[in-house]
Scaffold this active site. Sequence first.
Site, PDB file in Angstrom:
ATOM      1  N   LYS A 184     -95.343  14.527 -42.074  1.00 22.31           N
ATOM      2  CA  LYS A 184     -95.750  15.352 -40.940  1.00 22.31           C
ATOM      3  C   LYS A 184     -96.694  14.535 -40.077  1.00 22.31           C
ATOM      4  CE  LYS A 184     -99.251  18.015 -40.966  1.00 22.31           C
ATOM      5  NZ  LYS A 184    -100.277  19.036 -41.285  1.00 22.31           N
ATOM      6  N   ASN A 219     -95.087   6.093 -37.702  1.00 24.19           N
ATOM      7  CA  ASN A 219     -94.203   6.361 -38.833  1.00 24.19           C
ATOM      8  C   ASN A 219     -92.812   5.788 -38.601  1.00 24.19           C
ATOM      9  OD1 ASN A 219     -96.296   7.679 -40.105  1.00 24.19           O
ATOM     10  ND2 ASN A 219     -95.549   9.732 -39.646  1.00 24.19           N
ATOM     11  N   TYR A 274     -93.260  28.523 -43.869  1.00 26.41           N
ATOM     12  CA  TYR A 274     -94.086  27.851 -42.877  1.00 26.41           C
ATOM     13  C   TYR A 274     -94.385  28.745 -41.670  1.00 26.41           C
ATOM     14  CZ  TYR A 274     -92.682  23.476 -45.227  1.00 26.41           C
ATOM     15  OH  TYR A 274     -92.437  22.477 -46.133  1.00 26.41           O
ATOM     16  N   ILE A 277     -90.266  12.567 -45.536  1.00 24.94           N
ATOM     17  CA  ILE A 277     -90.437  13.548 -44.456  1.00 24.94           C
ATOM     18  C   ILE A 277     -91.929  13.757 -44.155  1.00 24.94           C
ATOM     19  CG2 ILE A 277     -88.245  14.796 -44.581  1.00 24.94           C
ATOM     20  CD1 ILE A 277     -89.496  16.718 -46.540  1.00 24.94           C
ATOM     21  N   LEU A 284     -97.538  10.570 -47.675  1.00 25.85           N
ATOM     22  CA  LEU A 284     -98.787   9.833 -47.476  1.00 25.85           C
ATOM     23  C   LEU A 284     -99.914  10.401 -48.326  1.00 25.85           C
ATOM     24  CD1 LEU A 284     -98.596   9.291 -43.613  1.00 25.85           C
ATOM     25  CD2 LEU A 284     -97.766   7.829 -45.460  1.00 25.85           C
TER      26      LEU A 284
END
Length: 277
Positions: free
Chosen positions: A229, A239, A50, A227, A188
């Site tokens: 983002k 969330n 990342y 998890i 999602l």
Amino acid sequence: MPTIPRIDTQHLSIPRLGYGTWRLSGAEGQRSVESALALGYDHLDTAEMYKNEAEVGAAVAASGKRRDSLFITSKVWHENLAPDAMGRAIDASLRALKTDYLDLYLIHWPSPEMDLDSALKALNGLRESGKAKAVGVSNFPAGMLRRALDTGVPLAAVQVEYHIGLSQDRLLEVVRPAGMVLEAYSPLGRGEILEEPVLRQVAERHGASPAQVALAWLLRQDAVVAIPKAARESSQRANLDALPLAAKLTEEDVAAIARLPGNNRLVNPAFAPDWNS
């Protein structure tokens, strides 16, 4: 500030809702992580690939939170699975994150060229050294995970794409008896699942958003961690509100969502393994 429930296994105690940091970089990315920490998130997920571990570390430092109040995960890239390379990779991650240890360290992707036994032995060595409290794998299909478990390395978690559009039933049949957790990334479905009519109908019944229902559906499952983002504070708050919603979904809601087609895989790079193996 909410208390995020945890899943406790023989290998780790992990917050059921985490905060994904993929593509959150630079000053803006750091501010997003700081915002999540201020709202009460205590589980941060990053990775060598990342290229934002320094930003995550800076956000943790700015938050003033005690290290032992947080759960931090990072991952080693598939080009660094040889023992020496893995050792250098985790040392670089620890320096960037400004921490002496990781709560969880994962092999990010399997490599066609990797020696599975050697890679897992090196991973376990990092656990035994204290640099990682627990270890696991990411993007391993069910058959490969079984072979990994057969090595005897105490794998705590597997992280994979999981959402209402992609079934992980085969993997969960391995994870649960092994006392592992399954971490759902892209929970999602990168937004592609949120127009699903069934999801919208359930959301309307509960006065919630489709995204919150999609998260709640995962969060109520045994041994599953989500998890997502969320760069914006409003999305981070929304969330968190999926946590109480998980207990409010009815069996009919869950069954309706479970009947949706489960073959919409969104993350499938050229180097991905055979998902049916």
